[in-house]
Design a protein around this motif. Sequence first.
Motif, mmCIF file in Angstrom:
data_model
loop_
_atom_site.group_PDB
_atom_site.id
_atom_site.type_symbol
_atom_site.label_atom_id
_atom_site.label_comp_id
_atom_site.label_asym_id
_atom_site.label_seq_id
_atom_site.Cartn_x
_atom_site.Cartn_y
_atom_site.Cartn_z
ATOM 1 N N GLY A 131 0.832 -1.192 -0.146
ATOM 2 C CA GLY A 131 0.113 -0.045 -0.067
ATOM 3 C C GLY A 131 0.993 1.145 0.028
ATOM 4 N N ASP A 132 0.528 2.246 1.043
ATOM 5 C CA ASP A 132 1.618 3.418 1.009
ATOM 6 C C ASP A 132 2.552 3.186 2.112
ATOM 7 O OD1 ASP A 132 -0.120 2.817 3.447
ATOM 8 O OD2 ASP A 132 -1.094 4.663 3.412
ATOM 9 N N ALA A 133 3.352 2.278 2.124
ATOM 10 C CA ALA A 133 4.594 2.015 2.846
ATOM 11 C C ALA A 133 5.639 2.830 2.405
ATOM 12 C CB ALA A 133 4.811 0.589 3.002
ATOM 13 N N PRO A 134 6.376 3.564 3.387
ATOM 14 C CA PRO A 134 7.397 4.196 2.782
ATOM 15 C C PRO A 134 8.579 3.335 2.358
ATOM 16 C CG PRO A 134 7.457 4.313 5.265
ATOM 17 C CD PRO A 134 6.055 3.457 4.758
ATOM 18 N N GLU A 135 9.291 4.029 1.660
ATOM 19 C CA GLU A 135 10.396 3.327 1.021
ATOM 20 C C GLU A 135 11.472 3.557 1.826
ATOM 21 O OE1 GLU A 135 13.081 3.216 -3.118
ATOM 22 O OE2 GLU A 135 11.563 4.796 -2.969
ATOM 23 N N ILE A 136 12.206 2.268 2.272
ATOM 24 C CA ILE A 136 13.312 2.196 3.196
ATOM 25 C C ILE A 136 14.645 2.581 2.156
ATOM 26 C CG2 ILE A 136 14.882 0.857 4.553
ATOM 27 C CD1 ILE A 136 12.294 -0.675 5.185
ATOM 28 N N PHE A 137 15.326 3.577 2.519
ATOM 29 C CA PHE A 137 16.816 4.037 1.938
ATOM 30 C C PHE A 137 17.753 3.291 2.639
ATOM 31 C CE2 PHE A 137 13.532 6.938 0.194
ATOM 32 C CZ PHE A 137 13.687 6.710 -1.209
ATOM 33 N N SER A 138 17.561 3.495 4.133
ATOM 34 C CA SER A 138 18.401 3.081 5.186
ATOM 35 C C SER A 138 18.080 2.207 6.208
ATOM 36 C CB SER A 138 19.645 4.278 5.718
ATOM 37 O OG SER A 138 20.091 4.879 4.577
ATOM 38 N N PHE A 139 18.649 1.138 6.408
ATOM 39 C CA PHE A 139 18.628 0.356 7.445
ATOM 40 C C PHE A 139 19.602 0.094 8.485
ATOM 41 C CE2 PHE A 139 17.966 -3.497 9.823
ATOM 42 C CZ PHE A 139 16.605 -3.443 10.362
ATOM 43 N N LEU A 164 6.154 -1.069 19.692
ATOM 44 C CA LEU A 164 5.991 0.266 20.437
ATOM 45 C C LEU A 164 7.033 0.943 20.454
ATOM 46 C CD1 LEU A 164 3.681 -1.392 23.059
ATOM 47 C CD2 LEU A 164 3.044 0.035 20.973
ATOM 48 N N GLY A 165 7.050 2.409 20.560
ATOM 49 C CA GLY A 165 8.036 3.084 21.023
ATOM 50 C C GLY A 165 7.879 4.553 20.642
ATOM 51 N N ILE A 166 8.660 5.711 21.229
ATOM 52 C CA ILE A 166 8.506 6.876 21.058
ATOM 53 C C ILE A 166 8.712 7.305 19.323
ATOM 54 C CG2 ILE A 166 10.879 7.396 21.596
ATOM 55 C CD1 ILE A 166 9.557 9.933 23.147
ATOM 56 N N GLY A 167 8.016 8.285 18.986
ATOM 57 C CA GLY A 167 8.107 8.704 17.589
ATOM 58 C C GLY A 167 9.587 8.982 17.348
ATOM 59 N N GLY A 168 9.941 8.421 16.098
ATOM 60 C CA GLY A 168 11.176 8.607 15.519
ATOM 61 C C GLY A 168 12.271 7.369 15.670
ATOM 62 N N ILE A 169 11.887 6.468 16.660
ATOM 63 C CA ILE A 169 12.763 5.504 16.978
ATOM 64 C C ILE A 169 13.025 4.283 16.062
ATOM 65 C CG2 ILE A 169 11.005 3.753 18.119
ATOM 66 C CD1 ILE A 169 14.732 5.090 19.630
ATOM 67 N N GLY A 170 12.394 4.355 14.995
ATOM 68 C CA GLY A 170 12.355 3.389 13.729
ATOM 69 C C GLY A 170 11.517 2.254 13.766
ATOM 70 N N LYS A 171 10.273 2.436 14.189
ATOM 71 C CA LYS A 171 9.320 1.396 14.156
ATOM 72 C C LYS A 171 8.984 0.741 12.769
ATOM 73 C CE LYS A 171 6.605 3.619 16.837
ATOM 74 N NZ LYS A 171 7.425 4.804 16.786
ATOM 75 N N THR A 172 8.645 1.712 12.043
ATOM 76 C CA THR A 172 7.976 1.365 10.633
ATOM 77 C C THR A 172 9.125 0.744 9.729
ATOM 78 O OG1 THR A 172 6.616 3.045 10.644
ATOM 79 C CG2 THR A 172 7.023 2.504 8.393
ATOM 80 N N THR A 173 10.382 1.198 9.949
ATOM 81 C CA THR A 173 11.547 0.883 9.185
ATOM 82 C C THR A 173 11.778 -0.539 9.555
ATOM 83 O OG1 THR A 173 12.549 2.957 9.051
ATOM 84 C CG2 THR A 173 14.059 1.159 8.570
ATOM 85 N N GLN A 177 11.575 -3.968 7.247
ATOM 86 C CA GLN A 177 12.606 -4.786 7.105
ATOM 87 C C GLN A 177 12.436 -6.209 7.520
ATOM 88 O OE1 GLN A 177 15.532 -4.147 5.769
ATOM 89 N NE2 GLN A 177 16.510 -6.072 6.172
ATOM 90 N N LEU A 178 11.357 -6.365 8.572
ATOM 91 C CA LEU A 178 10.861 -7.766 8.994
ATOM 92 C C LEU A 178 10.086 -8.458 8.017
ATOM 93 C CD1 LEU A 178 10.529 -9.529 11.369
ATOM 94 C CD2 LEU A 178 8.482 -8.528 11.907
ATOM 95 N N ILE A 179 9.334 -7.622 7.117
ATOM 96 C CA ILE A 179 8.523 -8.178 6.179
ATOM 97 C C ILE A 179 9.470 -8.755 5.019
ATOM 98 C CG2 ILE A 179 6.967 -7.621 4.040
ATOM 99 C CD1 ILE A 179 5.565 -5.760 6.086
ATOM 100 N N GLU A 180 10.510 -8.006 4.633
ATOM 101 C CA GLU A 180 11.249 -8.554 3.605
ATOM 102 C C GLU A 180 12.207 -9.868 4.266
ATOM 103 O OE1 GLU A 180 13.156 -8.703 -0.146
ATOM 104 O OE2 GLU A 180 11.572 -7.396 0.512
ATOM 105 N N GLN A 181 12.411 -9.803 5.408
ATOM 106 C CA GLN A 181 13.093 -11.006 5.825
ATOM 107 C C GLN A 181 12.238 -12.308 6.182
ATOM 108 O OE1 GLN A 181 15.938 -10.047 9.086
ATOM 109 N NE2 GLN A 181 15.170 -11.967 10.126
#
Length: 460
Positions: A131-139, A164-173, A177-181
């Motif tokens: 869907g509207d998932a952001p593209e990962i440029f760096s992991f 869970l985690g505070i905003g910006g901590i990298g949850k979506t990224t 990456q987990l989906i790809e794995q």
Amino acid sequence: MELKEILRFADDLVFAKTGKHLDDLQQAILRETFQGQKYAKIAQERNCSEGYIRSVASELWKIFSDVLKEDVTKTNVKSILERARFYNFSQTIASDNATVNNFNICSKKSQLPQVTQQPQQTPTRSHIDLGDAPEIFSFYDRTHELATLENWIVRDRDRLIALLGIGGIGKTTLALQLIEQIKTNFDYLIYRSLRFSPTPDAILTNLLQIFSQEGEIPQAIEAQLSQLINYLRKYRCLIVLDDLQMLFSSGQLAGQYKSGYEDYHLLFKQIAEVCHQSCILLISWEKSREVAKLERVNNYVHSFLLGSLGVAAKQILRQHNLSDEESWETLINAYQGNPLWLEFTATTIQELFRGNVSEFLECNECDAPILCESLQAQLDRQFQRLTPQEQAVTIQLANQTEPVSLPQIRKTVELSTSDLLNAMQSLGRRFLLDAKEQGKTSFFTLNPVLQQYVKNRFSH
């Protein structure tokens, strides 16, 4: 013969026949059947109807019967699988007549299929809809976190997980990456963002359209849920729902749904409690109330709190061409190893300090984090969601130089005991409080970056 060996052999048989591995319910039925449990007991432990357990078991016995060319039932499944595995094993050491432990197996060998070990993957191509998932440029390295989530989803077959985690901590990224794995383990992988607060009906309709593009979608929420659960039983699915916090009311205690969105509670409760072979991964900077409750009583519900990126954050600073590498760890710790906060800060260092980290750190005499405009704007969005009671608590905690206990906070904040406790619990579910145990007492501080933000905001 050990139970795990029989289960592994049973999985090979099912895979040879269907191209799919045993799901968690099928494994449970086999384990409990081997131990003499009745269908009613299995159904009670799995929160299913006895009829549904009988149906799944009957289908499983038929698969074994078709593969082994014998009539397999609940009463004989264990003995037949043990014998079949024994014969199958013997075929690996003899091509014709063979004797193992003085037991002649040549008469049975020709009747049994040679079952080969298969990789633990779904052989068919997965349907991936990001869907509207952001593209990962760096992991950046999250090896431990990925391993934990993969175990919960693939091995333990969890039904509901909150990342869970505070905003910006990298949850979506991390989730992408987990989906790809782990994508080869699923028939369907779906990502949806809730940032624009879709109604329960809208998100359910969208999901159901993926599974049956031409099928009729019922209007009633209960019927939609029932249809979704049926698909989650039929297929092995991983559904990621991001930005869960956008379903919650601003200015209310953490995890309270907006008016008209209460049916999400029913959705997540059903996902957690009803038998199926899929997983829903929720991503949020606020912990939902149902997850907080369900994870205490349901073995198939977990939450994972994502923390500092640690030394892997040096890669962010390296990408920004910052200098004084000996000071990088100090910078990373000051911003809690938060990738987004470090991105904002690294940009400021590059633009105003020519990339010199030491010069940036020396600029602040009080050793408190320096908050650039972008970082303050990001914290604004989170702070504005707080209740007046939560804001009162954060203001008091921001002025403390040492961690304080609840009795100490009560002396400085003009709130009733219930309002104070609710505010503290809510701040914890927003991951804005740090708690430490000393003896039998809990002591609290604000997240250091938030502490400086509150000081800046209310200094005038």
